[in-house]
Enzyme design. Structure first.
Site, PDB file in Angstrom:
ATOM      1  N   GLU A 162       1.067  -0.930   0.273  1.00 21.97           N
ATOM      2  CA  GLU A 162       0.076   0.204   0.115  1.00 21.97           C
ATOM      3  C   GLU A 162       0.601   1.238   0.191  1.00 21.97           C
ATOM      4  OE1 GLU A 162      -2.785  -0.221   2.828  1.00 21.97           O
ATOM      5  OE2 GLU A 162      -4.219  -1.411   2.086  1.00 21.97           O
ATOM      6  N   GLU A 361      -5.014  -9.428   0.879  1.00 22.59           N
ATOM      7  CA  GLU A 361      -6.502  -8.019   2.205  1.00 22.59           C
ATOM      8  C   GLU A 361      -7.667  -8.200   1.791  1.00 22.59           C
ATOM      9  OE1 GLU A 361      -3.851  -5.278   4.651  1.00 22.59           O
ATOM     10  OE2 GLU A 361      -2.461  -5.957   4.427  1.00 22.59           O
TER      11      GLU A 361
HETATM   12  C1  BG6 Z   1      -3.998  -2.367   5.890  1.00 23.35           C
HETATM   13  C2  BG6 Z   1      -2.863  -2.312   5.933  1.00 23.35           C
HETATM   14  O1  BG6 Z   1      -3.937  -0.805   4.984  1.00 23.35           O
HETATM   15  O2  BG6 Z   1      -5.327  -2.829   6.462  1.00 23.35           O
HETATM   16  C3  BG6 Z   1      -2.464  -3.788   6.813  1.00 23.35           C
HETATM   17  O3  BG6 Z   1      -1.657  -3.248   4.752  1.00 23.35           O
HETATM   18  C4  BG6 Z   1      -3.894  -2.563   7.899  1.00 23.35           C
HETATM   19  O4  BG6 Z   1      -1.483  -2.756   7.737  1.00 23.35           O
HETATM   20  C5  BG6 Z   1      -5.332  -3.074   6.894  1.00 23.35           C
HETATM   21  O5  BG6 Z   1      -4.096  -3.682   9.491  1.00 23.35           O
HETATM   22  C6  BG6 Z   1      -6.405  -3.028   8.323  1.00 23.35           C
HETATM   23  O6  BG6 Z   1      -6.141  -1.382   8.618  1.00 23.35           O
HETATM   24  P1  BG6 Z   1      -5.828  -1.021   9.913  1.00 23.35           P
HETATM   25  O7  BG6 Z   1      -5.774   0.603  10.084  1.00 23.35           O
HETATM   26  O8  BG6 Z   1      -7.264  -1.109  10.841  1.00 23.35           O
HETATM   27  O9  BG6 Z   1      -5.186  -1.438  11.269  1.00 23.35           O
END
Ligand code: BG6
Length: 460
Positions: A162, A361
Site C-alpha cells: 500500500e 488483504e
Molecule cells: C491495510 C494494511 O491498510 O489495512 C494493514 O495493509 C492494516 O497493515 C489493514 O492493518 C487494516 O487497517 P487498520 O488500520 O484497521 O489496521
C-alpha cells in the site's frame, strides 16, 4: 450449491511483521519507525503485538490445521538490517529461516512483503527515509539480502504494501514535516522514490531468482460518485486516479498518466527526477498485482477551501470524500461494507493492466471478546468473507486471473494505527490494549468456516 474454485487456488491469510511479531528488541532487531511513533495512552504498541515472535511454532501449526496454501507475511526490515550500516543481522535472518522452513514443511507457500509500512528508524535519522534517494539504495541492498538468502524458498515477493498509506502516514514512515503543503510535496517525492526502488527490486529478483514472482500490493480505491451529476462523476474518477492508478501506473508502466503529470506539475508536486530514472522505471515490470480491499468510498464535487485536516490522500482541490448513504456502517467499518466494490475495483485493475492478481488483504474489524463458554461467534465476519468470495468467484468465472485470497488477518494483530481492540483475525489473541497477558490463541468460528471453505475448495 457449491461455487467451486480452481485447482491450485491459493487459499491464504495475512499478517505483517510490526503488527504480529512483537519481540521488538530481541534477536538483534533495530528500532523500526513503527516502534517510535507516538501512541495515545492506554493503547497497545509494537512491543508485544500478537507475540508471534514467541508463538510462531503454534501459529504455523494453526495455519496447517486451517489448511492454508499460502501465508502472506512481511519481513521486518529492522530485524534483518537493524541500522544505517545496512549490515545483515544473522539472528534476524535465522528467525525467518525457522519460520519459512516450518511453513514449507507444512506445505504452506510463503508470500513475503519486503516493506509493509516500517523501516529501520536509523534510516530516517540518518537521511530522512523515503524523502531521500539514499533510501532507494538501502532498500535495494535489503532486497538483495532477502532474495539471495531465501532464494528457492520464497517464490513470491511483494515489494511494497500500500504505497498510498506508506507515503501518507507520518507515524509509519517517519516524515515529521509540519507544513501541510510541503507534506504533500514530500508525499509525491517519497512515492517516486518508492517506485524507483520497486523497479530496482523487480530487476534484481529476475537476476537472482528468475523463477520467482514479484509485484506491488495496492490498496484499491473504489470511488463512487455521490450522484450522477457530471461534476460528481468527474470527482470520483479523478480520486481513483490520484489514490490508486498513479501508483499502479508507475509500478506496471513506469510512467505517470497525462492527467497525473499535469496534476503534479500544476500543483508544484512533480518530483525531482534524474535522467537515468527513465530506464530504471521502464526496463522492468511486475508479475502480479496484490489487491487490498476493505471498503469503497464516495466522492463529490469539491466545494470550499482545501481541508488539510483529514488523511493526506483525501486532501484535494478536485474532490471531497463523503459518506455513501447506501452502505451499512459498523463501529470500525465507518465507510460501510460493500462486497460488490471488490469486483468493481478489481475489474478496473485487470482491464488496465491484464496482470494476474492475488487478494492480499480483505477483512472485517470488530471489537471482540470470548463468550462465557470461551467461544467467539464471529458470524458477521463469515458473512463478510463469504460475500467477498462470491464476487471473486464471479470474476474467476469470467476468466480473470486471480491467484488466491488472503483474508486479513490470520490471528488478531495490532491495527496499523488503532490499537488491539480493532480485531480482524480468524484466530483470537487473548490480550487487552494494556495487558499482553499470554497472547493465547483461540480459534474463532470463522476459523472453522474458512477451514471448510479450503477443504471444499469453494463456497456454498
Ligand atoms: C491495510 C494494511 O491498510 O489495512 C494493514 O495493509 C492494516 O497493515 C489493514 O492493518 C487494516 O487497517 P487498520 O488500520 O484497521 O489496521
Amino acid at each position: 450449491m457449491m461455487y467451486q474454485f480452481p485447482d491450485h487456488f491459493l487459499w491464504g491469510a495475512s499478517t505483517s511483521a510490526f503488527q504480529v511479531e512483537g519481540g521488538y528488541q530481541e534477536g538483534g532487531r533495530g528500532l523500526a519507525t513503527t516502534d517510535v511513533q507516538k501512541i495515545p495512552e492506554g493503547r497497545a504498541d509494537t512491543k508485544v503485538a500478537a507475540d508471534h515472535y514467541h508463538h510462531w511454532r503454534e501459529d504455523v501449526s494453526l495455519m496447517a490445521e486451517l489448511g492454508l496454501k499460502t501465508y502472506r507475511m512481511s519481513f521486518s526490515w529492522s530485524r534483518i538490517m537493524p541500522d544505517e550500516t545496512l549490515a545483515p543481522n544473522p539472528e534476524g535472518l535465522a528467525f525467518y529461516d525457522q519460520l519459512i522452513d516450518a511453513l514449507l514443511e507444512n506445505g504452506i507457500e510463503p508470500l513475503v512483503t519486503l516493506y509493509h509500512f516500517e523501516c529501520p528508524q536509523a534510516l530516517v535519522d540518518a537521511f530522512g527515509g523515503w524523502k531521500s534517494r539514499k533510501m532507494i539504495d538501502a532498500y535495494t541492498a535489503y532486497a538483495k539480502v532477502c532474495f539471495s538468502h531465501f532464494r528457492g524458498r520464497v517464490k513470491k515477493w511483494v515489494t511494497v504494501n500500500e504505497q498510498l498509506i506508506a507515503v501518507a502516514a507520518s507515524n509509519l514512515n517517519g516524515n515529521r514535516e509540519k507544513d501541510p503543503v510541503k507534506y504533500m510535496k514530500d508525499m509525491y517525492q517519497m512515492s517516486y522514490h518508492i517506485s524507483l526502488a520497486e523497479h530496482k527490486a523487480f530487476s534484481l529478483l529476475k537476476k537472482i531468482d528468475p523463477e520467482a514472482m514479484i509485484g506491488p500490493v495496492c490498496a484499491i480505491q473504489v470511488v463512487y460518485p455521490l450522484t450522477s451529476k457530471p461534476e460528481d462523476v468527474e470527482a470520483a474518477w479523478q480520486a481513483e486516479e490520484l489514490m490508486e492508478f498513479y501508483m499502479l501506473d508507475m509500478s506496471v508502466r513506469g510512467e505517470y498518466s497525462p492527467f497525473i503529470t499535469s496534476y503534479l506539475k500544476d500543483h508544484d508536486y512533480y518530483p525531482e527526477t534524474d535522467r537515468e530514472d527513465v530506464s530504471v522505471l521502464k526496463d522492468s515490470s511486475p508479475d502480479f498485482i496484490g489487491i487490498n480491499y476493505y471498503f469503497s468510498i464516495c466522492a463529490k464535487q469539491k466545494s470550499g477551501p482545501i481541508n488539510y485536516n483529514q488523511p493526506p490522500f483525501w486532501v484535494s482541490d478536485l474532490y471531497d470524500i463523503c459518506d455513501n448513504p447506501y452502505l451499512q456502517k459498523t463501529e470500525w467499518m465507518s465507510m460501510g461494507v460493500d462486497s460488490k466494490g471488490l469486483r468493481t475495483g478489481m475489474e478496473k485493475v485487470y482491464q488496465r493492466y491484464q496482470l494476474p492478481m492475488i487478494i492480499t488483504e480483505n477483512g472485517m474489524a470488530v471489537s471482540e471478546t470470548p463468550d462465557e463458554s470461551g467461544k467467539i461467534d464471529d458470524h458477521y465476519r463469515i458473512d463478510y468473507l463469504h460475500a467477498h468470495l462470491e464476487q471473486i468467484y464471479r470474476m474467476l468465472q469470467e476468466g480473470i486471473h486471480i491467484m488466491g485470497y488472503c483474508p486479513w488477518s490470520f490471528v488478531d494483530v495490532l491495527s496499523s494505527h488503532q490499537g488491539f481492540s480493532k480485531r480482524y483475525g480468524l484466530v483470537y489473541v487473548d490480550r487487552t490494549e494494556t495487558d499482553p497477558k499470554q497472547c493465547s490463541r483461540i480459534r474463532k468460528n470463522s476459523f472453522y468456516w474458512y477451514q471448510n471453505v479450503i477443504r471444499c475448495n469453494g463456497i456454498e
